[in-house]
Motif scaffolding. Structure first.
Motif, short mmCIF file in Angstrom:
data_model
loop_
_atom_site.label_atom_id
_atom_site.label_comp_id
_atom_site.label_asym_id
_atom_site.label_seq_id
_atom_site.Cartn_x
_atom_site.Cartn_y
_atom_site.Cartn_z
N GLN A 1 35.04 38.26 34.19
CA GLN A 1 35.94 38.93 35.14
C GLN A 1 36.98 39.65 34.34
O GLN A 1 38.14 39.16 33.81
CB GLN A 1 36.66 37.84 36.25
CG GLN A 1 37.64 38.77 37.11
CD GLN A 1 38.54 37.80 38.09
OE1 GLN A 1 38.89 36.73 37.70
NE2 GLN A 1 38.57 38.11 39.17
N SER B 1 39.76 44.46 35.54
CA SER B 1 39.96 45.02 36.96
C SER B 1 39.64 44.38 37.97
O SER B 1 39.75 44.60 39.38
CB SER B 1 38.53 46.14 36.74
OG SER B 1 37.46 45.18 36.64
N GLY B 2 39.32 43.00 37.96
CA GLY B 2 39.05 42.06 38.93
C GLY B 2 37.77 41.69 39.57
O GLY B 2 37.59 40.65 40.08
N GLU B 3 36.56 42.71 39.46
CA GLU B 3 35.40 42.45 39.81
C GLU B 3 34.68 41.54 38.79
O GLU B 3 34.56 41.46 37.76
CB GLU B 3 34.58 44.01 40.06
CG GLU B 3 33.28 43.77 40.58
CD GLU B 3 32.81 45.23 40.53
OE1 GLU B 3 33.47 46.34 40.88
OE2 GLU B 3 31.62 45.43 40.82
N PHE C 1 43.67 36.65 45.71
CA PHE C 1 42.59 37.85 45.52
C PHE C 1 41.48 37.25 46.04
O PHE C 1 40.81 36.32 46.02
CB PHE C 1 42.34 37.73 43.86
CG PHE C 1 41.70 39.12 43.56
CD1 PHE C 1 40.39 38.80 42.81
CD2 PHE C 1 41.99 40.20 43.57
CE1 PHE C 1 39.77 39.87 42.38
CE2 PHE C 1 41.39 41.36 43.28
CZ PHE C 1 40.02 41.23 42.74
N PHE D 1 29.65 41.35 43.30
CA PHE D 1 30.83 41.09 43.75
C PHE D 1 31.41 42.52 44.16
O PHE D 1 31.13 43.50 43.61
CB PHE D 1 31.75 40.40 42.99
CG PHE D 1 31.21 38.87 42.69
CD1 PHE D 1 30.14 38.56 41.75
CD2 PHE D 1 31.87 37.87 43.30
CE1 PHE D 1 29.86 37.28 41.52
CE2 PHE D 1 31.41 36.60 43.06
CZ PHE D 1 30.30 36.12 42.35
N GLY D 2 32.26 42.25 45.29
CA GLY D 2 33.10 43.56 45.50
C GLY D 2 34.16 43.70 44.68
O GLY D 2 34.39 42.81 43.56
N GLN D 3 35.09 44.79 44.74
CA GLN D 3 36.00 45.04 43.71
C GLN D 3 37.17 44.15 44.10
O GLN D 3 38.25 43.87 43.13
CB GLN D 3 36.51 46.20 43.82
CG GLN D 3 37.17 46.63 45.26
CD GLN D 3 37.73 48.20 45.28
OE1 GLN D 3 37.49 49.10 44.39
NE2 GLN D 3 38.11 48.45 46.32
N LEU E 1 37.44 37.98 47.09
CA LEU E 1 36.36 38.64 46.65
C LEU E 1 35.10 38.40 47.77
O LEU E 1 34.90 37.38 48.17
CB LEU E 1 35.91 38.17 45.45
CG LEU E 1 36.44 38.61 44.11
CD1 LEU E 1 36.52 37.42 43.06
CD2 LEU E 1 36.32 39.89 43.78
#
Lengths: 111, 115
Positions: free
Chosen positions: B39, B42-44, A88, A102-104, A90
């Protein structure tokens, strides 16, 4: 307003294929930008950071590279992906010595 | 050596319980900054707080509170009356004045709030 955009959100790529992830920011100039990777069950690992156009610092030797072609654009690339590049990713932007935005995130799966 | 340690990998609590997330850091700098991030699924990552090394005052923001203790190199995060929306992975992080752009993250604590 200050925003950060990162794309794509998900990506499935075969081993040996190239990679390009893009991050752009709005509402600021000359931002400090970062690329992090998050492996499952682990914290965030800093890959690259940039304090200005063309200025890239690499923190971990790897199969990846980064570029800062424009003030508010930060790109993460690879010429040939490895299975171990899955994770993942970022993009982040620091403001006043704080990683503030932060980006998605991009979930990359290398198959 | 790990600069930020979050020993709790996973925590589950029942809604309305209080929960404390531990963070222990290591640095030789006299000037440093500590952070907490959330976090969600959704991950962001969402920035929650920054604390400067020269300011040991505890901070409260709604149901969130942070306890910074230099004597034990800890920066713990407490959620009071937890809610399902608090379910997320929480990261503690450190940056040092001497290294500027380096932000060291812990491995995160996954919090599940059970309704």
């Amino acid at each position: 307003s200050q925003t950060i955009h990162q794309w794509p959100a998900t990506l499935v790529q075969p081993v040996g294929s190239p990679l390009s992830l893009e991050c752009t920011v709005e509402g600021t100039s000359n931002p400090n930008l970062y690329w992090y990777r998050q492996a499952a069950g682990r914290g965030l690992q800093l890959l690259f950071y940039s304090v200005g156009i063309g200025q890239i610092s690499s923190e971990v030797p790897q199969n990846l590279s980064a570029s800062r072609p424009q003030d508010r654009q930060f790109i993460l690339s690879s010429k040939k992906l490895l299975l171990s590049d899955s994770g993942f990713y970022l993009c982040a932007w620091s403001v006043l010595s704080t990683l503030r935005f932060f980006g998605q995130g991009t979930r990359l799966t290398v198959v | 050596a790990q600069k930020v340690t979050q020993a709790q990998t996973e925590i589950s609590v029942v809604e309305k319980e209080d929960v404390t997330l531990d963070c222990v850091y290591e640095t030789r700098d006299t000037t440093y900054y500590l952070f907490w991030y959330k976090q969600p699924p959704s991950g962001e990552l969402v920035f929650l707080i920054r604390r400067n090394s020269f300011d040991e005052q505890n901070e409260i923001s709604g149901r969130y509170s942070w306890n910074f203790q230099k004597s034990t190199s800890s920066f713990n995060f407490t959620i009071t009356a937890s809610q399902v929306v608090d379910s997320a992975v929480y990261f503690c992080a450190l940056s040092e004045a001497s290294t500027g752009n380096q932000f060291y993250f812990g491995t995160g604590t996954s919090l599940t709030v059970i309704p």
